[in-house]
Design an enzyme around this catalytic site. Structure first.
Site, PDB file in Angstrom:
ATOM      1  CG  LEU A  33      -1.858  -0.699   1.576  1.00 41.40           C
ATOM      2  CD1 LEU A  33      -2.820  -0.972   2.588  1.00 41.40           C
ATOM      3  CD2 LEU A  33      -3.035  -1.015   0.613  1.00 41.40           C
ATOM      4  CG  HIS A  37      -2.968   1.168  -2.709  1.00 36.97           C
ATOM      5  ND1 HIS A  37      -2.154   0.821  -2.889  1.00 36.97           N
ATOM      6  CD2 HIS A  37      -3.815   0.218  -3.681  1.00 36.97           C
ATOM      7  CE1 HIS A  37      -1.071   0.303  -3.342  1.00 36.97           C
ATOM      8  NE2 HIS A  37      -2.563   0.159  -4.459  1.00 36.97           N
ATOM      9  CD  GLN A  61      -5.048  -7.909 -11.797  1.00 39.16           C
ATOM     10  OE1 GLN A  61      -6.586  -8.231 -11.217  1.00 39.16           O
ATOM     11  NE2 GLN A  61      -4.562  -6.598 -11.457  1.00 39.16           N
ATOM     12  NE  ARG A 187       3.386  -3.673 -12.294  1.00 36.80           N
ATOM     13  CZ  ARG A 187       1.890  -4.160 -12.611  1.00 36.80           C
ATOM     14  NH1 ARG A 187       1.280  -2.863 -11.967  1.00 36.80           N
ATOM     15  NH2 ARG A 187       1.498  -5.156 -11.746  1.00 36.80           N
TER      16      ARG A 187
HETATM   17  P1  AMP Z   1      -3.272  -1.921  -7.164  1.00 32.53           P
HETATM   18  O1  AMP Z   1      -2.793  -2.545  -5.958  1.00 32.53           O
HETATM   19  O2  AMP Z   1      -2.341  -1.669  -8.216  1.00 32.53           O
HETATM   20  O3  AMP Z   1      -4.272  -3.342  -8.030  1.00 32.53           O
HETATM   21  O4  AMP Z   1      -4.138  -0.633  -6.832  1.00 32.53           O
HETATM   22  C1  AMP Z   1      -5.277  -0.772  -6.702  1.00 32.53           C
HETATM   23  C2  AMP Z   1      -6.043   0.807  -6.056  1.00 32.53           C
HETATM   24  O5  AMP Z   1      -5.862   1.781  -6.120  1.00 32.53           O
HETATM   25  C3  AMP Z   1      -6.873   0.642  -7.979  1.00 32.53           C
HETATM   26  O6  AMP Z   1      -8.531   1.410  -7.878  1.00 32.53           O
HETATM   27  C4  AMP Z   1      -6.639   2.229  -8.639  1.00 32.53           C
HETATM   28  O7  AMP Z   1      -6.294   2.562  -9.388  1.00 32.53           O
HETATM   29  C5  AMP Z   1      -5.710   2.912  -7.292  1.00 32.53           C
HETATM   30  N1  AMP Z   1      -4.639   3.431  -6.987  1.00 32.53           N
HETATM   31  C6  AMP Z   1      -2.912   3.160  -7.622  1.00 32.53           C
HETATM   32  N2  AMP Z   1      -2.338   3.731  -7.817  1.00 32.53           N
HETATM   33  C7  AMP Z   1      -3.069   5.025  -7.311  1.00 32.53           C
HETATM   34  C8  AMP Z   1      -2.392   6.144  -7.064  1.00 32.53           C
HETATM   35  N3  AMP Z   1      -1.570   6.956  -7.498  1.00 32.53           N
HETATM   36  N4  AMP Z   1      -3.224   7.167  -7.469  1.00 32.53           N
HETATM   37  C9  AMP Z   1      -5.207   7.213  -6.887  1.00 32.53           C
HETATM   38  N5  AMP Z   1      -5.309   5.441  -6.591  1.00 32.53           N
HETATM   39  C10 AMP Z   1      -5.140   4.947  -7.093  1.00 32.53           C
END
Ligand code: AMP
Length: 285
Positions: A33, A37, A61, A187
């Site tokens: 996180l 997030h 995915q 990442r």
């Molecule tokens: P992930 O863990 O990368 O699958 O992301 C989980 C959620 O967090 C997804 O809905 C992403 O679009 C959102 N998210 C990831 N990075 C960001 C960011 N920099 N700003 C806003 N939301 C984000």
């Protein structure tokens, strides 16, 4: 804050809240996180009585050559950040909990998944829509929170919810960025110092595009060529795509008009980063 690995245990627990008439918000994540997030969690906490955070690195995915095995993890830190942000329940299933050996059912959104990330990651969105549907069925939230960072994902999920009559509000939260503009991403931890410096080019090229469009540039080709030139100046960068699309259809456009999305996917070293910019352009010819 309660933590569940088991679907039935989680369901039983959430049923108590539901019978009390409490609203439930769901924030699906793959963990590791960061403040992006957490911004989704904060919005859910504000909107709902109960916030459920899911942490699951969903194998369906990821493509065969992608980073599934080395995807970053720090569960202890995730729990700490989640608690501080006001999460009530974390759901952390294993693969065997989420996918039975003979799993055979997938959810697919046509057309919107063909362009942008769908081109270079052909099975990605099928994995996303399948796991999100499963999480929706398990948690049965009133609202679910996603980031604009994954612009195509947000549009695809909204379409899925509409087409399949899922009674869930989809809330899209703004992109959270570092001070220098780089969009936060789990990442980003893969980037070395030199790559980290070069990674700001995604944001910088989007900002430059915005300026040019505001100054009246109407040609998508000219804007895309300008972005390409800026990115190619960075030695670690390899472009996956630079696209300017209609935000409703996600189809490429030639003339910049209406609700548009400029979306980029660029590998910096070995790390694939995405970023995007939405604009409403009403040019009077
Ligand atoms: P992930 O863990 O990368 O699958 O992301 C989980 C959620 O967090 C997804 O809905 C992403 O679009 C959102 N998210 C990831 N990075 C960001 C960011 N920099 N700003 C806003 N939301 C984000």
């Amino acid at each position: 804050m309660k933590i569940f690995n088991d679907i039935n245990e989680l369901r039983k627990h959430l049923e108590i809240y539901r019978t009390e008439g409490k609203t439930i918000g769901l924030v699906p994540t793959m963990g590791y996180l960061h403040k992006g997030h957490i911004s989704l969690v904060q919005k859910s906490v504000k909107d709902n009585d109960i916030t459920v955070l899911s942490i699951y690195v969903n194998p369906t995915q990821f493509g065969p050559t992608e980073d599934l095995d080395k995807y970053p993890k720090d569960l202890e830190n995730d729990k700490k950040l989640a608690k501080e942000a006001g999460v009530d329940v974390i759901f952390i299933p294993t693969n065997s909990v989420m996918y039975l050996d003979n799993h055979a059912t997938y959810v697919n959104v046509d057309n919107l998944t063909d362009n942008l990330c769908g081109k270079s990651r052909p099975t990605h969105f099928r994995g996303v829509t399948t796991i999100v549907t499963k999480l929706f069925n398990i948690v049965q939230p009133n609202g679910a929170y996603f980031g604009q960072k994954d612009a195509q994902q947000a549009i695809v999920i909204k379409k899925m919810v509409k087409d399949l009559n899922m009674p869930i509000d989809i809330i899209i939260c703004p992109i959270v960025r570092e001070n220098d503009g780089l969009a936060l991403s789990s990442r980003n931890t893969y980037l070395n110092t030199e790559e980290r410096n070069q990674a700001t080019i995604l944001y910088e090229s989007l900002q430059k595009s915005k300026e040019c469009i505001k100054n009246g540039e109407q040609s998508a080709t000219i804007i895309k060529d300008m972005i390409k030139e800026m990115i190619e100046e960075k030695p670690s960068a390899t472009i996956d795509y630079i696209s300017i699309v209609n935000e409703d259809t996600l189809e490429d456009i030639d003339y910049i008009q209406g609700n548009i999305l400029i979306a980029l996917a660029v590998k910096i070293g070995q790390t694939r980063l995405i970023d995007n910019l939405r604009m409403e352009v009403n040019l009077i010819c």
